[in-house]
Design an enzyme around this catalytic site. Sequence first.
Site, PDB file in Angstrom:
ATOM      1  N   TYR A 134      45.717  33.863  50.116  1.00  0.00           N
ATOM      2  CA  TYR A 134      45.083  34.990  49.261  1.00  0.00           C
ATOM      3  C   TYR A 134      44.837  36.271  50.068  1.00  0.00           C
ATOM      4  CZ  TYR A 134      43.227  36.552  44.886  1.00  0.00           C
ATOM      5  OH  TYR A 134      42.875  37.235  43.646  1.00  0.00           O
ATOM      6  N   LYS A 152      39.289  41.697  46.323  1.00  0.00           N
ATOM      7  CA  LYS A 152      38.578  41.262  45.009  1.00  0.00           C
ATOM      8  C   LYS A 152      36.984  41.416  45.405  1.00  0.00           C
ATOM      9  CE  LYS A 152      41.650  39.926  41.997  1.00  0.00           C
ATOM     10  NZ  LYS A 152      42.020  40.993  40.831  1.00  0.00           N
TER      11      LYS A 152
HETATM   12  P1  NAP Z   1      50.264  39.725  35.706  1.00  0.00           P
HETATM   13  O1  NAP Z   1      50.511  39.176  34.269  1.00  0.00           O
HETATM   14  O2  NAP Z   1      51.068  39.898  36.736  1.00  0.00           O
HETATM   15  O3  NAP Z   1      49.137  40.956  35.509  1.00  0.00           O
HETATM   16  C1  NAP Z   1      48.912  42.016  36.422  1.00  0.00           C
HETATM   17  C2  NAP Z   1      49.001  43.404  35.984  1.00  0.00           C
HETATM   18  O4  NAP Z   1      48.823  44.231  36.843  1.00  0.00           O
HETATM   19  C3  NAP Z   1      50.743  43.529  35.514  1.00  0.00           C
HETATM   20  O5  NAP Z   1      50.704  44.297  34.331  1.00  0.00           O
HETATM   21  C4  NAP Z   1      50.967  44.556  36.563  1.00  0.00           C
HETATM   22  O6  NAP Z   1      52.076  45.519  36.079  1.00  0.00           O
HETATM   23  C5  NAP Z   1      49.732  45.288  36.711  1.00  0.00           C
HETATM   24  N1  NAP Z   1      49.612  46.363  37.773  1.00  0.00           N
HETATM   25  C6  NAP Z   1      49.974  46.056  39.417  1.00  0.00           C
HETATM   26  N2  NAP Z   1      50.242  47.435  39.593  1.00  0.00           N
HETATM   27  C7  NAP Z   1      49.801  48.276  38.763  1.00  0.00           C
HETATM   28  C8  NAP Z   1      49.671  49.784  38.802  1.00  0.00           C
HETATM   29  N3  NAP Z   1      50.131  50.527  39.969  1.00  0.00           N
HETATM   30  N4  NAP Z   1      49.527  50.496  37.658  1.00  0.00           N
HETATM   31  C9  NAP Z   1      49.122  49.526  36.504  1.00  0.00           C
HETATM   32  N5  NAP Z   1      49.304  48.264  36.341  1.00  0.00           N
HETATM   33  C10 NAP Z   1      49.623  47.573  37.566  1.00  0.00           C
HETATM   34  O7  NAP Z   1      49.221  38.659  36.199  1.00  0.00           O
HETATM   35  P2  NAP Z   1      47.768  38.252  36.003  1.00  0.00           P
HETATM   36  O8  NAP Z   1      47.320  36.844  36.513  1.00  0.00           O
HETATM   37  O9  NAP Z   1      47.606  38.384  34.456  1.00  0.00           O
HETATM   38  O10 NAP Z   1      46.702  39.049  36.550  1.00  0.00           O
HETATM   39  C11 NAP Z   1      45.663  39.945  35.879  1.00  0.00           C
HETATM   40  C12 NAP Z   1      44.453  40.132  36.538  1.00  0.00           C
HETATM   41  O11 NAP Z   1      43.853  38.868  36.773  1.00  0.00           O
HETATM   42  C13 NAP Z   1      44.415  40.582  37.972  1.00  0.00           C
HETATM   43  O12 NAP Z   1      43.517  41.319  38.390  1.00  0.00           O
HETATM   44  C14 NAP Z   1      44.490  39.159  39.010  1.00  0.00           C
HETATM   45  O13 NAP Z   1      43.997  39.370  40.151  1.00  0.00           O
HETATM   46  C15 NAP Z   1      43.207  38.520  37.837  1.00  0.00           C
HETATM   47  N6  NAP Z   1      43.294  36.892  38.219  1.00  0.00           N
HETATM   48  C16 NAP Z   1      44.333  36.218  38.147  1.00  0.00           C
HETATM   49  C17 NAP Z   1      44.302  35.075  38.167  1.00  0.00           C
HETATM   50  C18 NAP Z   1      45.480  33.739  38.187  1.00  0.00           C
HETATM   51  O14 NAP Z   1      45.390  32.894  39.015  1.00  0.00           O
HETATM   52  N7  NAP Z   1      46.531  34.232  37.537  1.00  0.00           N
HETATM   53  C19 NAP Z   1      43.120  34.485  38.514  1.00  0.00           C
HETATM   54  C20 NAP Z   1      42.062  35.238  38.794  1.00  0.00           C
HETATM   55  C21 NAP Z   1      42.171  36.405  38.571  1.00  0.00           C
HETATM   56  P3  NAP Z   1      53.673  45.263  36.976  1.00  0.00           P
HETATM   57  O15 NAP Z   1      53.929  43.897  36.504  1.00  0.00           O
HETATM   58  O16 NAP Z   1      54.407  46.225  36.271  1.00  0.00           O
HETATM   59  O17 NAP Z   1      53.377  45.407  38.479  1.00  0.00           O
END
Ligand code: NAP
Length: 257
Positions: free
Chosen positions: A155, A162
């Site tokens: 990570y 984070k």
């Molecule tokens: P996701 O579907 O890939 O979403 C991440 C989003 O961030 C995507 O829409 C991505 O767009 C966007 N992003 C990245 N760079 C950006 C930029 N410069 N401007 C605007 N948007 C941008 O994955 P997710 O897991 O749902 O992630 C959402 C949040 O949850 C994140 O903060 C992640 O760290 C957090 N989280 C995830 C998990 C997990 O296990 N999945 C656990 C805890 C927390 P693009 O795809 O176009 O880059």
Amino acid sequence: MGILEGKKALIFGIANNKSIAYGIAKRFKEEGAELGFSYAGEKMEKRVTPISEELGGKFCVSCDVNKDEEIESTFKTVKEEFGTFDILLHSIAFAPADALKGRYIETTRDAYNTALETSAYSLVALCRAAEPLMNKGGSVINLTYYGSEKVIPNYNVMGVAKSALECSTRYLAYDMGENGIRVNSISAGPIKTLAASGIGGFKNILDFIERNSPLRSNVTIDDVAGTAVYLGSELSNKTTGEIIYVDGGYNVMGIGL
Ligand code: NAP
């Protein structure tokens, strides 16, 4: 009548229908909120516009959060379409793939800056732009992960980002509390999404959590959405600056078996 009836919510971070932000937006809609969407630059328009249409979005605009001019034009649209609004969802993170495997010590300056800028500074920038348009009682919600507190192999720099995001949640809660706006983080357990697939050994993490969390299961985007509804609603009107775990209880464990 839904618990978010009469509220307007601005959604950042939908990539597809597996995204945590998609699960949250869908639930917000079911609870009566009116939605506005953004996508991460022109290349994502084709993917996010149909989702905005599915969920009855009032608008869907390009907002790469690393570009000040896109943030500015996004909030211009928000002002025109919403006037004022109530809920800001920040569900955004990015780090270069090479930085999400192997040794943290190898993180380059560029990878470090990119991860911190996109995943943590973006919250500060969005809150500053949003503040004049947010109603009293408004709620900012962002997504974090336990790798901010404890070492999760691979990570790496995202854990550091984070930590910055969670600390920003507390400082922003203090600043925006002056205007009656709350800021909280949801610390979600691992979920297989586009962003997560970039993390080395992710499948092993899912298997480990299923065996070792108190609830013996992984979380879903719907589980996270339930807590987001609570944070967006008046049910949480004196809760701010908090990190709320939606992780099957994994964070209370000392060791796994
Ligand atoms: P996701 O579907 O890939 O979403 C991440 C989003 O961030 C995507 O829409 C991505 O767009 C966007 N992003 C990245 N760079 C950006 C930029 N410069 N401007 C605007 N948007 C941008 O994955 P997710 O897991 O749902 O992630 C959402 C949040 O949850 C994140 O903060 C992640 O760290 C957090 N989280 C995830 C998990 C997990 O296990 N999945 C656990 C805890 C927390 P693009 O795809 O176009 O880059």
